[in-house]
Design a protein around this motif. Structure first.
Motif, PDB file in Angstrom:
ATOM      1  N   ASP A  13       1.119  -1.240   0.271  1.00  0.00           N
ATOM      2  CA  ASP A  13      -0.139   0.097  -0.062  1.00  0.00           C
ATOM      3  C   ASP A  13       0.560   1.087   0.007  1.00  0.00           C
ATOM      4  N   LEU A  14       1.911   0.791   0.297  1.00  0.00           N
ATOM      5  CA  LEU A  14       2.888   2.194   0.141  1.00  0.00           C
ATOM      6  C   LEU A  14       2.820   3.126  -1.249  1.00  0.00           C
ATOM      7  N   PRO A  15       2.155   2.939  -2.386  1.00  0.00           N
ATOM      8  CA  PRO A  15       2.745   3.846  -3.725  1.00  0.00           C
ATOM      9  C   PRO A  15       0.760   4.620  -3.585  1.00  0.00           C
ATOM     10  N   LEU A  16       0.287   3.838  -2.510  1.00  0.00           N
ATOM     11  CA  LEU A  16      -1.356   4.805  -2.420  1.00  0.00           C
ATOM     12  C   LEU A  16      -1.554   5.843  -1.625  1.00  0.00           C
ATOM     13  N   LEU A  17      -0.322   5.454  -0.209  1.00  0.00           N
ATOM     14  CA  LEU A  17       0.322   6.166   0.547  1.00  0.00           C
ATOM     15  C   LEU A  17       1.263   7.680  -0.069  1.00  0.00           C
ATOM     16  N   GLU A  18       2.201   6.975  -1.149  1.00  0.00           N
ATOM     17  CA  GLU A  18       2.746   8.126  -1.729  1.00  0.00           C
ATOM     18  C   GLU A  18       1.507   9.598  -2.197  1.00  0.00           C
ATOM     19  N   LYS A  19       0.803   8.368  -2.456  1.00  0.00           N
ATOM     20  CA  LYS A  19      -0.467   9.641  -3.754  1.00  0.00           C
ATOM     21  C   LYS A  19      -0.727  10.670  -2.706  1.00  0.00           C
ATOM     22  N   LEU A  20      -1.369  10.147  -1.850  1.00  0.00           N
ATOM     23  CA  LEU A  20      -2.223  10.616  -0.798  1.00  0.00           C
ATOM     24  C   LEU A  20      -1.435  11.979  -0.365  1.00  0.00           C
ATOM     25  N   LEU A  21      -0.261  11.407   0.603  1.00  0.00           N
ATOM     26  CA  LEU A  21      -0.018  12.325   1.308  1.00  0.00           C
ATOM     27  C   LEU A  21       1.433  12.972   0.928  1.00  0.00           C
ATOM     28  N   GLY A  22       1.946  12.758  -0.455  1.00  0.00           N
ATOM     29  CA  GLY A  22       3.344  12.990  -0.742  1.00  0.00           C
ATOM     30  C   GLY A  22       2.531  14.360  -2.168  1.00  0.00           C
ATOM     31  N   ASP A  23       0.895  14.435  -2.076  1.00  0.00           N
ATOM     32  CA  ASP A  23       0.266  15.293  -3.345  1.00  0.00           C
ATOM     33  C   ASP A  23       0.334  16.610  -1.702  1.00  0.00           C
ATOM     34  N   PRO A  24       0.534  17.800  -3.201  1.00  0.00           N
ATOM     35  CA  PRO A  24       0.618  18.718  -2.507  1.00  0.00           C
ATOM     36  C   PRO A  24      -0.909  18.955  -1.802  1.00  0.00           C
ATOM     37  N   ASP A  25      -2.071  19.086  -3.025  1.00  0.00           N
ATOM     38  CA  ASP A  25      -3.248  19.433  -2.735  1.00  0.00           C
ATOM     39  C   ASP A  25      -3.878  18.880  -1.868  1.00  0.00           C
ATOM     40  N   MET A  26      -3.721  17.059  -1.672  1.00  0.00           N
ATOM     41  CA  MET A  26      -3.775  16.687  -0.582  1.00  0.00           C
ATOM     42  C   MET A  26      -4.335  16.853   0.618  1.00  0.00           C
ATOM     43  N   MET A  27      -2.896  17.649   0.680  1.00  0.00           N
ATOM     44  CA  MET A  27      -2.338  18.011   2.527  1.00  0.00           C
ATOM     45  C   MET A  27      -1.827  19.208   2.515  1.00  0.00           C
ATOM     46  N   ALA A  28      -2.829  20.221   1.721  1.00  0.00           N
ATOM     47  CA  ALA A  28      -3.335  20.970   1.679  1.00  0.00           C
ATOM     48  C   ALA A  28      -3.284  22.227   3.318  1.00  0.00           C
ATOM     49  N   HIS A  29      -4.637  21.122   4.152  1.00  0.00           N
ATOM     50  CA  HIS A  29      -5.156  21.865   5.107  1.00  0.00           C
ATOM     51  C   HIS A  29      -4.267  21.439   5.999  1.00  0.00           C
ATOM     52  N   VAL A  30      -2.913  20.395   6.335  1.00  0.00           N
ATOM     53  CA  VAL A  30      -2.732  19.956   6.977  1.00  0.00           C
ATOM     54  C   VAL A  30      -1.259  19.822   6.550  1.00  0.00           C
ATOM     55  N   GLY A  31      -0.425  21.090   7.291  1.00  0.00           N
ATOM     56  CA  GLY A  31       0.600  21.537   6.892  1.00  0.00           C
ATOM     57  C   GLY A  31       1.383  21.384   5.162  1.00  0.00           C
ATOM     58  N   GLY A  32       0.471  20.611   4.473  1.00  0.00           N
ATOM     59  CA  GLY A  32       1.811  20.436   3.477  1.00  0.00           C
ATOM     60  C   GLY A  32       2.094  19.233   3.131  1.00  0.00           C
ATOM     61  N   PRO A  33       2.633  18.333   1.877  1.00  0.00           N
ATOM     62  CA  PRO A  33       3.813  17.127   1.394  1.00  0.00           C
ATOM     63  C   PRO A  33       4.596  16.402   2.716  1.00  0.00           C
ATOM     64  N   GLU A  34       4.200  15.497   2.956  1.00  0.00           N
ATOM     65  CA  GLU A  34       5.447  15.035   3.344  1.00  0.00           C
ATOM     66  C   GLU A  34       6.131  14.438   2.401  1.00  0.00           C
ATOM     67  N   SER A  35       7.080  14.588   3.230  1.00  0.00           N
ATOM     68  CA  SER A  35       8.244  13.705   1.926  1.00  0.00           C
ATOM     69  C   SER A  35       8.796  12.330   2.285  1.00  0.00           C
ATOM     70  N   ARG A  36       9.220  11.496   0.951  1.00  0.00           N
ATOM     71  CA  ARG A  36       9.513  10.077   1.153  1.00  0.00           C
ATOM     72  C   ARG A  36       9.540   9.719   2.143  1.00  0.00           C
ATOM     73  N   GLU A  37      10.524  10.307   3.252  1.00  0.00           N
ATOM     74  CA  GLU A  37      10.951   9.244   3.931  1.00  0.00           C
ATOM     75  C   GLU A  37      10.273   9.037   5.218  1.00  0.00           C
ATOM     76  N   LYS A  38       9.446  10.730   5.527  1.00  0.00           N
ATOM     77  CA  LYS A  38       8.065  10.217   6.575  1.00  0.00           C
ATOM     78  C   LYS A  38       6.897   9.232   5.977  1.00  0.00           C
ATOM     79  N   ILE A  39       6.965   9.697   4.298  1.00  0.00           N
ATOM     80  CA  ILE A  39       6.092   9.210   4.052  1.00  0.00           C
ATOM     81  C   ILE A  39       6.336   7.056   4.330  1.00  0.00           C
ATOM     82  N   ARG A  40       7.698   6.480   4.062  1.00  0.00           N
ATOM     83  CA  ARG A  40       8.019   5.716   4.332  1.00  0.00           C
ATOM     84  C   ARG A  40       8.035   5.133   5.956  1.00  0.00           C
TER      85      ARG A  40
END
Length: 169
Positions: A13-40
């Protein structure tokens, strides 16, 4: 069959998490996208076995082919000197507005209710995130207050504190 399924978070499920938490629009309300390292790092926490009663993260699968469309979960949190569950969700943009988050929210409320461990489940959407606030209302959460919330660490935002009584009717 329901048109959604909640599946325990898995290694693939890592690719799904990267799409969700690495996307600036998806993360606009929670401080911006997470880095690849944070997502992993987050992904590894999600796939580890959870202690019984402490919550769980799920992939949301939707439709006849059970497409991966988002994630939802709940976890223990100390809030206002009380141990509660917190919940949160993300749905990929192409699938938003179809009631998927609401149906998934109903399912995780029932799972948390069955744990019979904490009376309250909270959600803390940004006051600017109208869709997430509407989902809280649809799920039967009560709006407690507007407050400051730190997420991610070091980033403060204005949120609505929504609370659901798991021991209620």
């Amino acid at each position: 069959m329901s048109d959604i399924a909640l599946l325990p978070w898995a290694e693939d499920d890592l690719p799904l998490l990267e799409k969700l938490l690495g996307d600036p629009d998806m993360m606009a309300h929670v401080g911006g996208p997470e880095s690849r390292e944070k997502i992993r790092e987050r992904h590894q926490r999600y796939v580890q076995p959870w202690e019984p009663g402490t919550g769980q993260m799920f992939k949301i699968a939707w439709g006849p082919n059970l497409e991966s469309v988002g994630h939802i979960g709940y976890w223990e949190k100390s809030w206002r000197d009380q141990l509660v569950y917190e919940t949160g969700w993300f749905i990929l943009p192409a699938y938003q507005g179809r009631g998927i988050a609401t149906k998934a929210g109903e399912a995780v409320i029932e799972r948390a209710r069955q744990e019979h461990r904490h009376q309250f489940k909270h959600a803390f959407p940004s006051i600017a995130n109208a869709p997430s606030n509407m989902i809280c209302r649809k799920l039967g959460f009560s709006l407690i207050e507007e407050c400051e919330f730190e997420y991610p660490p070091g980033h403060f935002m204005k949120v609505n504190d929504w609370r659901f009584d798991l021991f209620g009717k």
